[in-house]
Design an enzyme around this catalytic site. Sequence first.
Site, PDB file in Angstrom:
ATOM      1  CB  SER A 241      -0.883   0.000   1.247  1.00  0.00           C
ATOM      2  OG  SER A 241      -0.080   0.297   2.373  1.00  0.00           O
ATOM      3  CE  LYS A 242      -0.514   6.669  -3.112  1.00  0.00           C
ATOM      4  NZ  LYS A 242       0.471   6.341  -4.113  1.00  0.00           N
ATOM      5  NE  ARG A 243       0.680   0.495   5.924  1.00  0.00           N
ATOM      6  CZ  ARG A 243       1.224  -0.713   6.019  1.00  0.00           C
ATOM      7  NH1 ARG A 243       2.308  -0.899   6.719  1.00  0.00           N
ATOM      8  NH2 ARG A 243       0.675  -1.752   5.417  1.00  0.00           N
ATOM      9  N   GLY A 245       5.452   3.146  -0.020  1.00  0.00           N
ATOM     10  CA  GLY A 245       6.071   3.994  -1.041  1.00  0.00           C
ATOM     11  C   GLY A 245       5.179   4.042  -2.268  1.00  0.00           C
TER      12      GLY A 245
END
Length: 475
Positions: A241-243, A245
């Site tokens: 996920s966005k977490r 990168g």
Amino acid sequence: MSDTVLRFAPSPTGGFHVGNARTAIFNYLYAQHYGARLLLRVEDTDRERSTEDALKTILDGLSWLGVAFEGDPVFQSQNGDAHRAAVAQLLESGHAYYAYETPEELKEMQKKAQSEGRRVQYNRNLTSEQQAAYEAEGLPKVVRFKIPEGETTWDDLIRGVQRWDNREIEDFVIQRADGSPVYHLAVVVDDHDMSVTLVMRGADHLSNTPKQILLFRALLWDVPGYAHSTLILGSDGKKQSKRHGATTVIEYKEQGYLPETMFNFLALLGWAPGGGREVFTREELVEAFSIEGLLKKDAIFDQKKLEWLNGEHLRAKPVSELAEEAFEIWKARGWITDGDVENRREELTRIVGLFQDRVRTVQDFDGAGYFFQEPKEYDAKVHKKHWKADTPERMQMLIDRLRPLEAFSESEVEGVVRSLAGELGLSASKLIHPTRLALSGVGFGPGVFELMEALGQETCLRRLQKGLEVLGQNA
Ligand code: GLU
């Protein structure tokens, strides 16, 4: 040639996620390797969430990666007649029914089912009087699919035999109150219309498959084969996920990753060609591909490996091709113009060559600014470490010896530096580090003698002189 027909079916509702790109790549590899047909279907029935921008991002991303399709894309929203006809057929054959529950009633029914630990039981058997009464009231109605008893199984090409107890599946909606088709119905009708024989997609669709198979059967259509690839996990083992990168193809492009790197990297997320080899061209991947090599185990998105792989692809690229990428960056920075590219191509390409062994992403060509302009500042750490009290005197001697040189070539310059170091009883690095700092402002880069030849005598002397003034006596 095989008779297999594949499709890639993105929804244009957001960015082009690397997981979707990987699905496209697997489909492409399969089609190319086995000589199958690959079609593109844009699943744009969700009119509210589908946007032109999202579609463009997907199409640009696919062409950047080099994933090509047969013919023009098919737009799901344009197949409405076939979707409605299928719903009519299912109503007619008794596989679907109208349902009139209000949202409040539905909530109640769900609550009850939950407390009794069973799926929701909808009212499948309205009498014609009840139905006529609801119609007279003008109640909105959806169409639900009647899930049959039993079990739904398929032999997944990646995961082996999958079994679903139909009791776990609710009578899902296939047509909304406004007459629009719901995802499962549209997918099945379109796959049938496009004569798709193999659906290769991500693991997130696993639980959709029994519903879609049941629809195919109820419509008396051939059921395609299914192959569900693995999830992509971040380095911590959690779903990517966005977490973790960047998650979209465009972000990686902007960060300076080459399309051949992304293609290679994503192809190896969930597919093992065997032999432990990692670096492949697109053609080599096509050649090596096999459906048996697709893995069941979730794949880890390893950012370090991606960087390494990009370096490998950057080095493998002909310098003239890499130069085009570097020129774009240099133009965007205002360091060169289109005219320079035309008139000084050879000289500029040589600079690209000096960097080729060192860059990990195309964006690293940003670090070549000192070829085009004087360093404005000098790295303080390098200054402290390599510019000592006796450096200025030595640098002055070096300047004095470089000035009269007639041929300012790499080997001439190197000869001067090494012989001066020898005479002073120093290691050459005592001259090389301060020289690099004065010339570039930084502590790393191409070999310093190559750098000096590329910058030329006049520029080198001017910068060394300026370095002497600015860097002065390091306290
Ligand atoms: N449109 C779906 C998605 O983007 C894919 C549907 C499918 O492959 O069956 O997730």
